[in-house]
Design an enzyme around this catalytic site. Sequence first.
Site, PDB file in Angstrom:
ATOM      1  CG  MET A   1      78.453  79.267 103.287  1.00 36.78           C
ATOM      2  SD  MET A   1      78.529  79.852 101.573  1.00 36.78           S
ATOM      3  CE  MET A   1      80.199  79.792 101.123  1.00 36.78           C
ATOM      4  N   PRO A   2      76.840  77.814 106.132  1.00 33.63           N
ATOM      5  CG  PRO A   2      76.184  78.321 108.314  1.00 33.63           C
ATOM      6  CD  PRO A   2      77.316  78.488 107.349  1.00 33.63           C
ATOM      7  CG  PHE A   3      72.848  77.843 100.720  1.00 37.89           C
ATOM      8  CD1 PHE A   3      73.067  79.060 100.104  1.00 37.89           C
ATOM      9  CD2 PHE A   3      71.950  76.961 100.150  1.00 37.89           C
ATOM     10  CE1 PHE A   3      72.403  79.394  98.926  1.00 37.89           C
ATOM     11  CE2 PHE A   3      71.276  77.289  98.986  1.00 37.89           C
ATOM     12  CZ  PHE A   3      71.510  78.507  98.368  1.00 37.89           C
ATOM     13  CG  LEU A  42      74.612  82.273 100.062  1.00 39.65           C
ATOM     14  CD1 LEU A  42      74.802  83.734  99.698  1.00 39.65           C
ATOM     15  CD2 LEU A  42      75.261  81.379  99.046  1.00 39.65           C
TER      16      LEU A  42
END
Length: 71
Positions: A1-3, A42
Site C-alpha cells: 500500500m503506497p502511503f 493512502l
Amino acid sequence: MPFANFKVPAGALTAEQKEQIITRTTDLYAEIFGDGARATTLVLVEEVADAGWGIGGGVLTLAKIQQTPQE
C-alpha cells in the site's frame, strides 16, 4: 500500500488544496506503481498547530511561512 504523509501548517490550505494534494499524489503513485495501486494508496494531510514545529533551531509559524518569498 503506497502511503504519503504531508504535514502542513494549520489553516494554510483550503479544502480544495488538500483535495488537490490527495488527488495528485494518488495519480503519481498510480503512474509509478500501476493503476492497481490507486485503490490502496493512502494520502494523509496533517495540520500542525501554529508554532508546533521548527526548522534550523527556530520555531516555524504560519506568519513566517507566508512572509517567505515564493519563486
